[in-house]
Design an enzyme around this catalytic site. Sequence first.
Site, PDB file in Angstrom:
ATOM      1  N   HIS A   1      16.849 -58.517 -38.408  1.00  0.00           N
ATOM      2  CA  HIS A   1      18.154 -58.522 -39.059  1.00  0.00           C
ATOM      3  C   HIS A   1      18.385 -59.895 -39.668  1.00  0.00           C
ATOM      4  O   HIS A   1      17.566 -60.816 -39.533  1.00  0.00           O
ATOM      5  CB  HIS A   1      19.261 -58.167 -38.063  1.00  0.00           C
ATOM      6  CG  HIS A   1      19.346 -56.699 -37.763  1.00  0.00           C
ATOM      7  ND1 HIS A   1      19.687 -55.763 -38.716  1.00  0.00           N
ATOM      8  CD2 HIS A   1      19.105 -56.003 -36.624  1.00  0.00           C
ATOM      9  CE1 HIS A   1      19.673 -54.555 -38.168  1.00  0.00           C
ATOM     10  NE2 HIS A   1      19.318 -54.673 -36.900  1.00  0.00           N
TER      11      HIS A   1
ATOM     12  N   LEU B   1      14.894 -36.440 -48.474  1.00  0.00           N
ATOM     13  CA  LEU B   1      13.622 -36.958 -48.969  1.00  0.00           C
ATOM     14  C   LEU B   1      12.426 -36.417 -48.207  1.00  0.00           C
ATOM     15  O   LEU B   1      11.282 -36.603 -48.638  1.00  0.00           O
ATOM     16  CB  LEU B   1      13.632 -38.490 -48.911  1.00  0.00           C
ATOM     17  CG  LEU B   1      14.609 -39.165 -49.886  1.00  0.00           C
ATOM     18  CD1 LEU B   1      14.627 -40.665 -49.665  1.00  0.00           C
ATOM     19  CD2 LEU B   1      14.242 -38.840 -51.330  1.00  0.00           C
TER      20      LEU B   1
ATOM     21  N   ASP C   1      21.224 -61.445 -45.895  1.00  0.00           N
ATOM     22  CA  ASP C   1      21.479 -60.144 -46.519  1.00  0.00           C
ATOM     23  C   ASP C   1      21.988 -60.260 -47.949  1.00  0.00           C
ATOM     24  O   ASP C   1      21.457 -59.620 -48.861  1.00  0.00           O
ATOM     25  CB  ASP C   1      22.503 -59.358 -45.697  1.00  0.00           C
ATOM     26  CG  ASP C   1      21.892 -58.679 -44.483  1.00  0.00           C
ATOM     27  OD1 ASP C   1      20.669 -58.766 -44.310  1.00  0.00           O
ATOM     28  OD2 ASP C   1      22.650 -58.082 -43.708  1.00  0.00           O
TER      29      ASP C   1
ATOM     30  N   ARG D   1      21.632 -39.589 -47.563  1.00  0.00           N
ATOM     31  CA  ARG D   1      20.746 -38.710 -46.792  1.00  0.00           C
ATOM     32  C   ARG D   1      21.333 -37.319 -46.611  1.00  0.00           C
ATOM     33  O   ARG D   1      22.528 -37.143 -46.397  1.00  0.00           O
ATOM     34  CB  ARG D   1      20.461 -39.313 -45.420  1.00  0.00           C
ATOM     35  CG  ARG D   1      19.627 -40.585 -45.461  1.00  0.00           C
ATOM     36  CD  ARG D   1      19.477 -41.147 -44.062  1.00  0.00           C
ATOM     37  NE  ARG D   1      18.794 -40.206 -43.177  1.00  0.00           N
ATOM     38  CZ  ARG D   1      18.876 -40.231 -41.860  1.00  0.00           C
ATOM     39  NH1 ARG D   1      19.658 -41.126 -41.261  1.00  0.00           N
ATOM     40  NH2 ARG D   1      18.219 -39.351 -41.124  1.00  0.00           N
TER      41      ARG D   1
ATOM     42  N   ILE E   1      19.940 -62.603 -39.038  1.00  0.00           N
ATOM     43  CA  ILE E   1      19.732 -63.831 -38.269  1.00  0.00           C
ATOM     44  C   ILE E   1      18.250 -64.165 -38.136  1.00  0.00           C
ATOM     45  O   ILE E   1      17.855 -65.349 -38.171  1.00  0.00           O
ATOM     46  CB  ILE E   1      20.406 -63.732 -36.880  1.00  0.00           C
ATOM     47  CG1 ILE E   1      20.398 -65.096 -36.181  1.00  0.00           C
ATOM     48  CG2 ILE E   1      19.755 -62.654 -36.029  1.00  0.00           C
ATOM     49  CD1 ILE E   1      21.207 -65.114 -34.900  1.00  0.00           C
TER      50      ILE E   1
END
Length: 397
Positions: free
Chosen positions: A140, A75, A170, A46, A142
């Site tokens: 997330h 962006l 993930d 970024r 979990i």
Amino acid sequence: MESGDQHSFTGPLSGLRVIEVGSIGPGPFCAMLLSDLGADVIRLDRATGSGLVGPNADFRTELLHRGRRSVAVDLKNPGGSEVVLSLVDRADVLLEGFRPGVTERLGIGPEMCAERNPALIYGRMTGFGQDGPLAQAVGHDINYVALSGALSMIGRSGEPPTPPLSLVGDFGGGGMILALGILGALYERQRSGLGQVIDASMVEGAALLATAFFGFSQTGTWNRERGTNIVDSGAPYYDAYETADGKWLSVGAMEPHFYADLVSLLGIGVQLPDQNDQSQWPAMKKVFADAVRTRTRDQWMAAAEGLTPCIAPILEFDEAPHHPHNRARGSFVTVDGLVQPGPAPRFSRTAATVDRRPPIPGEHTVEALVSWGLSSTDVNGWLASGALGRSDQDSVS
């Protein structure tokens, strides 16, 4: 290899060009896998205006970013999407991890990219997938593993479900599944000449990892209660036990002949019930735990020489790289002073390597774009407009 400012792009994916739209977790893991195997991966970090956004002062430890170059792009700048699309013209793969619809709003969605490069493989990594009632929900690891059904199976008897780090959602069910999808799409492209969009959901990936257990649970071979089955810490012969020095020993002696060697090694003098008498497992576990606690971890490993009890030391993070087996295979590598797992799997002809440390955000803004064939004139214009940012290490030639 100790350091690596020059990258050789060796490996079975050498020649593959990948755009990684910067994200966290599964996206970087997928990009790391491709980079380890030789792909030329440009990570888009970024920038706002001509400045970087939040470069991590500890960037060297972002090991998931290893092996690739960083280009800083704003962006939201009108020129930012053109930077990405100019890379898309030359790329094989783009992968992103935004919520559904974000890249479309930024002007770099699948349809926009396909207009520029119909052969592009467009990989999308989300928790819940591109559609469905939860597509826009936040979450997330979990949460994704919970919704998959896998989390309900992980944990000890009488205890809450145990989050399995971020390995199941993930990384295993997310980044690795996306990498598999990308390779599948690349193979299909050899026949069709066309790219396609890959919708990788961590919920679905985590469920996929648990496929065998979904089967077991429907055939009466898996108890719903956690910690009462063979491989979930229920069995006395498949668990972790503390040793005399406060370290831990893993035991996995499922087969009868391995189990016999384990009982012999531990020197258990009492008559034990049948190995698979589940009603006796809690009492048997206490017998095993008491026996293991009589020696240190290394003493048990020495005593096991010549036997097949299926035991192994539970190594700490700083111990694993120094184990003789891992050393002999070179399973861990050192790059820029940081020890880390090496590429896997092994290839007989096109060895995968890691020889580039994690980049500073924007470190290769000019170098990477020019190396992909973008003109210095365009790069200078994007820098002047704020569409690109760069670190002090990069300069226009």
